[in-house]
Design an enzyme around this catalytic site. Structure first.
Site, PDB file in Angstrom:
ATOM      1  N   CYS A  14       0.853  -1.186   0.000  1.00 35.25           N
ATOM      2  CA  CYS A  14       0.000   0.000   0.000  1.00 35.25           C
ATOM      3  C   CYS A  14       0.893   1.242   0.000  1.00 35.25           C
ATOM      4  CB  CYS A  14      -0.901  -0.001   1.237  1.00 35.25           C
ATOM      5  SG  CYS A  14       0.026   0.058   2.797  1.00 35.25           S
ATOM      6  N   CYS A  98       2.750   5.716   8.856  1.00 28.59           N
ATOM      7  CA  CYS A  98       1.749   5.881   7.797  1.00 28.59           C
ATOM      8  C   CYS A  98       0.829   7.046   8.155  1.00 28.59           C
ATOM      9  CB  CYS A  98       0.940   4.599   7.655  1.00 28.59           C
ATOM     10  SG  CYS A  98      -0.469   4.756   6.532  1.00 28.59           S
ATOM     11  N   HIS A 126      -0.682  -5.255  19.219  1.00 29.42           N
ATOM     12  CA  HIS A 126      -0.277  -4.823  17.882  1.00 29.42           C
ATOM     13  C   HIS A 126       0.455  -3.491  17.995  1.00 29.42           C
ATOM     14  CE1 HIS A 126      -0.576  -3.381  13.725  1.00 29.42           C
ATOM     15  NE2 HIS A 126      -0.761  -4.650  13.379  1.00 29.42           N
ATOM     16  N   GLU A 128       0.596  -0.886  16.190  1.00 28.61           N
ATOM     17  CA  GLU A 128      -0.231   0.297  15.940  1.00 28.61           C
ATOM     18  C   GLU A 128      -1.112   0.626  17.142  1.00 28.61           C
ATOM     19  OE1 GLU A 128      -4.045   1.585  13.234  1.00 28.61           O
ATOM     20  OE2 GLU A 128      -2.595   0.205  12.317  1.00 28.61           O
ATOM     21  N   THR A 166      -6.173   0.553  11.897  1.00 29.76           N
ATOM     22  CA  THR A 166      -6.371   0.748  10.458  1.00 29.76           C
ATOM     23  C   THR A 166      -6.402  -0.548   9.658  1.00 29.76           C
ATOM     24  OG1 THR A 166      -4.005   0.996   9.981  1.00 29.76           O
ATOM     25  CG2 THR A 166      -5.237   3.000  10.549  1.00 29.76           C
ATOM     26  N   SER A 225      -1.500  -8.200  10.549  1.00 29.37           N
ATOM     27  CA  SER A 225      -2.926  -8.205  10.851  1.00 29.37           C
ATOM     28  C   SER A 225      -3.772  -8.194   9.583  1.00 29.37           C
ATOM     29  CB  SER A 225      -3.278  -7.003  11.732  1.00 29.37           C
ATOM     30  OG  SER A 225      -4.653  -6.957  12.020  1.00 29.37           O
ATOM     31  N   ASN A 226      -3.435  -7.322   8.630  1.00 30.54           N
ATOM     32  CA  ASN A 226      -4.278  -7.228   7.430  1.00 30.54           C
ATOM     33  C   ASN A 226      -4.186  -8.482   6.576  1.00 30.54           C
ATOM     34  OD1 ASN A 226      -2.663  -6.567   4.709  1.00 30.54           O
ATOM     35  ND2 ASN A 226      -1.548  -5.657   6.415  1.00 30.54           N
ATOM     36  N   SER A 268       1.661  -5.495   3.220  1.00 29.98           N
ATOM     37  CA  SER A 268       3.096  -5.396   3.488  1.00 29.98           C
ATOM     38  C   SER A 268       3.900  -6.473   2.773  1.00 29.98           C
ATOM     39  CB  SER A 268       3.348  -5.473   5.003  1.00 29.98           C
ATOM     40  OG  SER A 268       2.700  -6.589   5.576  1.00 29.98           O
TER      41      SER A 268
END
Length: 325
Positions: A14, A98, A126, A128, A166, A225-226, A268
């Site tokens: 991304c 980010c 996490h 983030e 996010t 995570s994503n 990622s």
């Protein structure tokens, strides 16, 4: 029959990951190794090992970086406490957070200053989430599941807000948000959804394309995570799915009776590992690859301000024909 591979797009890097990786590349070229990175630059083992082999040191504590060293904050962001610690150690800090994560941080600061209790929807531990909670630890309550909502206790229900990590599953986040709104009808939400565009786009591609597949391969690391959400999304639809770092993790027995495979990659995961997996499927199963574009992505993020003048100077050198290093 030859195997058919549906290659999902968008997939892979991304804008935030591209920015963070470009930042580390530029820092290496300008300042030389070792460059220190607070936590992994992105949650991908291929990327981390690539930079580790070039002299990058990934650290979990600030005192692992010598005083005065160059330290890059990863794409996941850090807390104010970490920033203060970096200044105290006189580290040359480069912030590659980010911008979409920074947006959540700023929302947390705003709500906390106004006296709100903030429910942060996310996963404990996490990077983030740790960074976001560090902005206002006294005001933020982590919520991981819809069932937790029933036991939440707040002093003032008129001053509540929610934010989200996010990289969550859109469906999972919405289930928690719906429960929060049922219990606290007046709860405030961010002006724009926190789950990033790339996370949503990759999930949309899997939701739409996985119904055509017998098996889904998601390129990404286990701590991403994503990437985890993409595999879970396929499994929720009754389709076998595997999250892998690369072709070395593929088990050929997965493909017994499989005619169509959907291949995608977390935000990622680099394209080189996608291509390596496609090469294996072509060689082993005579697979044909059909690219399928669900949505175009044209988002870019600027480099950290600490590197913009460096990038400009190197660009000018290249234009003038001078060596860039």
């Amino acid at each position: 029959m030859a195997m058919k591979v549906i290659l999902a797009s968008p997939r892979g890097f991304c804008a935030g990951v591209n920015m963070a990786i470009d930042s580390l590349e530029l820092a290496l070229a300008e300042f030389g190794a070792p460059i220190y990175v607070y936590h992994e630059i992105v949650h991908n083992q291929y990327v981390v090992n690539h930079f580790r082999d070039r002299g990058v040191k990934f650290v979990n504590e600030l005192d692992e970086a010598p005083e005065g060293a160059t330290l890059l904050f990863s794409a996941h962001g850090v807390s104010p406490e970490v920033r203060r610690g970096a200044r105290e150690r006189r580290l040359h800090a480069i912030d590659a957070t980010c911008p979409l994560v920074t947006k959540v941080h700023l929302e947390a600061i705003k709500y906390a200053k106004q006296g709100y209790t903030i429910f942060l929807i996310g996963h404990e531990g996490h990077d983030e989430v740790i960074g976001t909670m560090g902005e206002a630890p006294e005001a933020i309550v982590l919520v991981e599941t819809p069932d937790q909502v029933d036991s939440l206790e707040v002093a003032d229900e008129s001053k509540l807000a929610y934010l989200t990590q996010t990289t969550l599953s859109v469906d999972d986040a919405n289930r928690i948000i719906d429960r929060l709104r049922e219990r606290f009808p007046g709860i405030h939400s961010p002006p724009k959804a926190d789950i990033c565009y790339a996370t949503q786009n990759r999930q949309e591609a899997v939701a739409l394309l996985s119904t055509e597949a017998d098996l889904v391969l998601v390129l990404g690391s286990q701590n991403s995570s994503n990437s985890q959400r993409l595999a879970e999304l396929a499994r929720e639809r009754g389709i076998d799915a595997h999250l892998i770092d690369g072709p070395q993790e593929i088990d050929v027995s997965w493909f017994n009776g499989v005619q169509t495979v959907l291949v995608t990659a977390g935000a990622s995961a680099p394209e080189t590992v996608v291509e390596s997996c496609l090469d294996l499927l072509r060689d082993r199963f005579d697979a044909t690859v059909e690219p399928r574009v669900i949505r175009k992505e044209e988002v870019t993020f600027p480099l950290p301000r600490e590197l913009r003048s460096v990038a400009a100077a190197r660009s000018e050198s290249l234009v003038a024909g001078e060596p860039s290093a």
